[in-house]
Design a protein around this motif. Sequence first.
Motif, PDB file in Angstrom:
ATOM      1  N   TRP A 184       0.820  -1.211   0.000  1.00  0.00           N
ATOM      2  CA  TRP A 184       0.000   0.000   0.000  1.00  0.00           C
ATOM      3  C   TRP A 184       0.854   1.261   0.000  1.00  0.00           C
ATOM      4  N   ASP A 185       0.262   2.336  -0.524  1.00  0.00           N
ATOM      5  CA  ASP A 185       0.892   3.642  -0.582  1.00  0.00           C
ATOM      6  C   ASP A 185       0.569   4.390   0.708  1.00  0.00           C
ATOM      7  N   ASN A 186       1.580   4.603   1.546  1.00  0.00           N
ATOM      8  CA  ASN A 186       1.363   5.280   2.812  1.00  0.00           C
ATOM      9  C   ASN A 186       1.047   6.762   2.652  1.00  0.00           C
ATOM     10  N   ARG A 187       1.334   7.336   1.490  1.00  0.00           N
ATOM     11  CA  ARG A 187       1.154   8.772   1.292  1.00  0.00           C
ATOM     12  C   ARG A 187      -0.294   9.147   1.019  1.00  0.00           C
ATOM     13  N   CYS A 188      -1.102   8.183   0.641  1.00  0.00           N
ATOM     14  CA  CYS A 188      -2.486   8.524   0.277  1.00  0.00           C
ATOM     15  C   CYS A 188      -3.503   7.503   0.784  1.00  0.00           C
ATOM     16  N   THR A 189      -3.104   6.669   1.738  1.00  0.00           N
ATOM     17  CA  THR A 189      -4.046   5.764   2.407  1.00  0.00           C
ATOM     18  C   THR A 189      -3.765   5.778   3.907  1.00  0.00           C
ATOM     19  N   MET A 190      -4.761   5.373   4.682  1.00  0.00           N
ATOM     20  CA  MET A 190      -4.566   5.023   6.087  1.00  0.00           C
ATOM     21  C   MET A 190      -4.971   3.568   6.270  1.00  0.00           C
ATOM     22  N   HIS A 191      -4.556   2.994   7.402  1.00  0.00           N
ATOM     23  CA  HIS A 191      -4.953   1.616   7.695  1.00  0.00           C
ATOM     24  C   HIS A 191      -5.020   1.431   9.205  1.00  0.00           C
ATOM     25  N   ARG A 192      -5.672   0.342   9.604  1.00  0.00           N
ATOM     26  CA  ARG A 192      -5.709  -0.052  11.006  1.00  0.00           C
ATOM     27  C   ARG A 192      -5.916  -1.553  11.093  1.00  0.00           C
ATOM     28  N   GLY A 193      -5.328  -2.183  12.112  1.00  0.00           N
ATOM     29  CA  GLY A 193      -5.586  -3.587  12.390  1.00  0.00           C
ATOM     30  C   GLY A 193      -6.849  -3.721  13.212  1.00  0.00           C
ATOM     31  N   ARG A 194      -7.529  -4.840  13.069  1.00  0.00           N
ATOM     32  CA  ARG A 194      -8.755  -5.087  13.833  1.00  0.00           C
ATOM     33  C   ARG A 194      -8.471  -6.088  14.949  1.00  0.00           C
ATOM     34  N   PRO A 195      -9.259  -6.041  16.011  1.00  0.00           N
ATOM     35  CA  PRO A 195      -9.006  -6.914  17.170  1.00  0.00           C
ATOM     36  C   PRO A 195      -9.131  -8.400  16.825  1.00  0.00           C
ATOM     37  N   TYR A 196      -8.491  -9.209  17.628  1.00  0.00           N
ATOM     38  CA  TYR A 196      -8.571 -10.669  17.509  1.00  0.00           C
ATOM     39  C   TYR A 196      -8.253 -11.269  18.875  1.00  0.00           C
ATOM     40  N   ASP A 197      -8.481 -12.554  19.018  1.00  0.00           N
ATOM     41  CA  ASP A 197      -8.213 -13.262  20.266  1.00  0.00           C
ATOM     42  C   ASP A 197      -6.693 -13.304  20.494  1.00  0.00           C
ATOM     43  N   PRO A 198      -6.187 -12.613  21.518  1.00  0.00           N
ATOM     44  CA  PRO A 198      -4.730 -12.554  21.709  1.00  0.00           C
ATOM     45  C   PRO A 198      -4.106 -13.874  22.123  1.00  0.00           C
ATOM     46  N   THR A 199      -4.911 -14.879  22.395  1.00  0.00           N
ATOM     47  CA  THR A 199      -4.349 -16.194  22.706  1.00  0.00           C
ATOM     48  C   THR A 199      -4.090 -17.007  21.433  1.00  0.00           C
ATOM     49  N   GLN A 200      -4.517 -16.465  20.272  1.00  0.00           N
ATOM     50  CA  GLN A 200      -4.293 -17.112  18.984  1.00  0.00           C
ATOM     51  C   GLN A 200      -3.126 -16.414  18.270  1.00  0.00           C
ATOM     52  N   ARG A 201      -2.300 -17.177  17.595  1.00  0.00           N
ATOM     53  CA  ARG A 201      -1.130 -16.604  16.919  1.00  0.00           C
ATOM     54  C   ARG A 201      -1.550 -15.798  15.691  1.00  0.00           C
ATOM     55  N   ARG A 202      -0.979 -14.620  15.584  1.00  0.00           N
ATOM     56  CA  ARG A 202      -1.151 -13.785  14.394  1.00  0.00           C
ATOM     57  C   ARG A 202       0.227 -13.230  14.041  1.00  0.00           C
ATOM     58  N   VAL A 203       0.739 -13.610  12.876  1.00  0.00           N
ATOM     59  CA  VAL A 203       2.113 -13.276  12.506  1.00  0.00           C
ATOM     60  C   VAL A 203       2.131 -12.709  11.091  1.00  0.00           C
ATOM     61  N   LEU A 204       2.490 -11.439  10.975  1.00  0.00           N
ATOM     62  CA  LEU A 204       2.677 -10.793   9.682  1.00  0.00           C
ATOM     63  C   LEU A 204       3.989 -10.021   9.728  1.00  0.00           C
ATOM     64  N   HIS A 205       4.731 -10.045   8.635  1.00  0.00           N
ATOM     65  CA  HIS A 205       6.020  -9.361   8.555  1.00  0.00           C
ATOM     66  C   HIS A 205       5.886  -8.167   7.613  1.00  0.00           C
ATOM     67  N   ARG A 206       6.264  -6.988   8.120  1.00  0.00           N
ATOM     68  CA  ARG A 206       6.125  -5.770   7.319  1.00  0.00           C
ATOM     69  C   ARG A 206       7.487  -5.193   6.954  1.00  0.00           C
ATOM     70  N   THR A 207       7.631  -4.860   5.678  1.00  0.00           N
ATOM     71  CA  THR A 207       8.765  -4.075   5.209  1.00  0.00           C
ATOM     72  C   THR A 207       8.230  -2.746   4.701  1.00  0.00           C
ATOM     73  N   THR A 208       9.072  -1.719   4.777  1.00  0.00           N
ATOM     74  CA  THR A 208       8.627  -0.365   4.439  1.00  0.00           C
ATOM     75  C   THR A 208       9.694   0.329   3.608  1.00  0.00           C
ATOM     76  N   VAL A 209       9.241   1.114   2.637  1.00  0.00           N
ATOM     77  CA  VAL A 209      10.122   1.883   1.755  1.00  0.00           C
ATOM     78  C   VAL A 209      10.018   3.353   2.127  1.00  0.00           C
ATOM     79  N   SER A 210      11.150   4.014   2.277  1.00  0.00           N
ATOM     80  CA  SER A 210      11.168   5.433   2.606  1.00  0.00           C
ATOM     81  C   SER A 210      10.830   6.276   1.384  1.00  0.00           C
ATOM     82  N   ASP A 211      10.104   7.362   1.615  1.00  0.00           N
ATOM     83  CA  ASP A 211       9.837   8.331   0.560  1.00  0.00           C
ATOM     84  C   ASP A 211      11.092   9.172   0.342  1.00  0.00           C
ATOM     85  N   ILE A 212      11.067   9.983  -0.704  1.00  0.00           N
ATOM     86  CA  ILE A 212      12.257  10.776  -1.019  1.00  0.00           C
ATOM     87  C   ILE A 212      12.470  11.907  -0.024  1.00  0.00           C
TER      88      ILE A 212
END
Length: 312
Positions: A254-282
């Motif tokens: 996603w383009d961070n310059r023209c979108t927003m996002h949010r994570g939604r709740p989940y049962d914290p006793t269940q595993r949720r694993v996502l890996h994020r990489t980010t690119v810097s703007d100029i």
Amino acid sequence: MAIKLAPLHPLFVAQVTGVDLTSPIPDDVFAKIEAAFHRYAILVFPGQPLTDDQQIDFTKRFGPLETAPNYAGAALRLRNEFTDISNLDHEGRILDPKDRLNQYNLGNQLWHTDSSFKARRAKCSLLSAREIPPVGGETQYADMRSAYDALPEERKSQLHGLVAEHSIAYSRSLTGFDGFNSDIATTLPPVPQRLVDYYPESGRTSLYLASHASHIVGWPVEEGRALLEELTAFATQEQFVYTQNWKVGDLVLWDNRCTMHRGRPYDPTQRRVLHRTTVSDIATSFLEPESKVGDTADSRQGASGIGPRAVD
């Protein structure tokens, strides 16, 4: 390799198939992906079981990789090219909901855009789903370009030229987190960012909002926060929002310059694993010329606007 695009929302977001991101991407194919990125702002790549190295290789095609400092001061599970969007500790065990790192990560459930609190803000982020809980844990995205288009003309003219101050300490204070490293004020001081900006790659003008935005520079603090809250509520109406229901192997760009996002709740006793990489703007939006902001043709969506407000 012929990629296929399928829109997932009337205003933004497309699914991309016909490409294998676990292998090197030919330049002509990447050019099509990049063009789709500028058009749709969010691209969903299903069925991409990436390793960390493969994710980094693909991320670097979009620009310089951002590293992730240890904001919370806890032992981390991933190397610093990644932001760990998970509920695991550094040894891979599920965190106690009261753990310091878990408390820090609650800020991800606020509407935000990555790294708006940095002088060199983020261009884009890539999130790879490795483990997904059976219920909950979706990610929602909001299109700030279409939200801007839907504002009344008078409102647009009032917003042009306004600057908001962004701070990671401010946004985390909204969830009650106060466990930053002692040098956070030095390493990540508040930064100014334009409230409205223009993007020549897409020819679109966009709001630039985030929970990191503390106030409007030059305004009384509470008055500025009221404006930011009002705009965020407007821009996250249902017609501007897409919900990603994750499956293992999904990669979302996603383009961070023209979108927003949010994570939604989940049962914290269940595993949720996502890996994020980010690119810097100029550069930070505040330091770049505002030349074409407001000069583009608007694609009106017919949403009801926020009422007029005098700007002092």
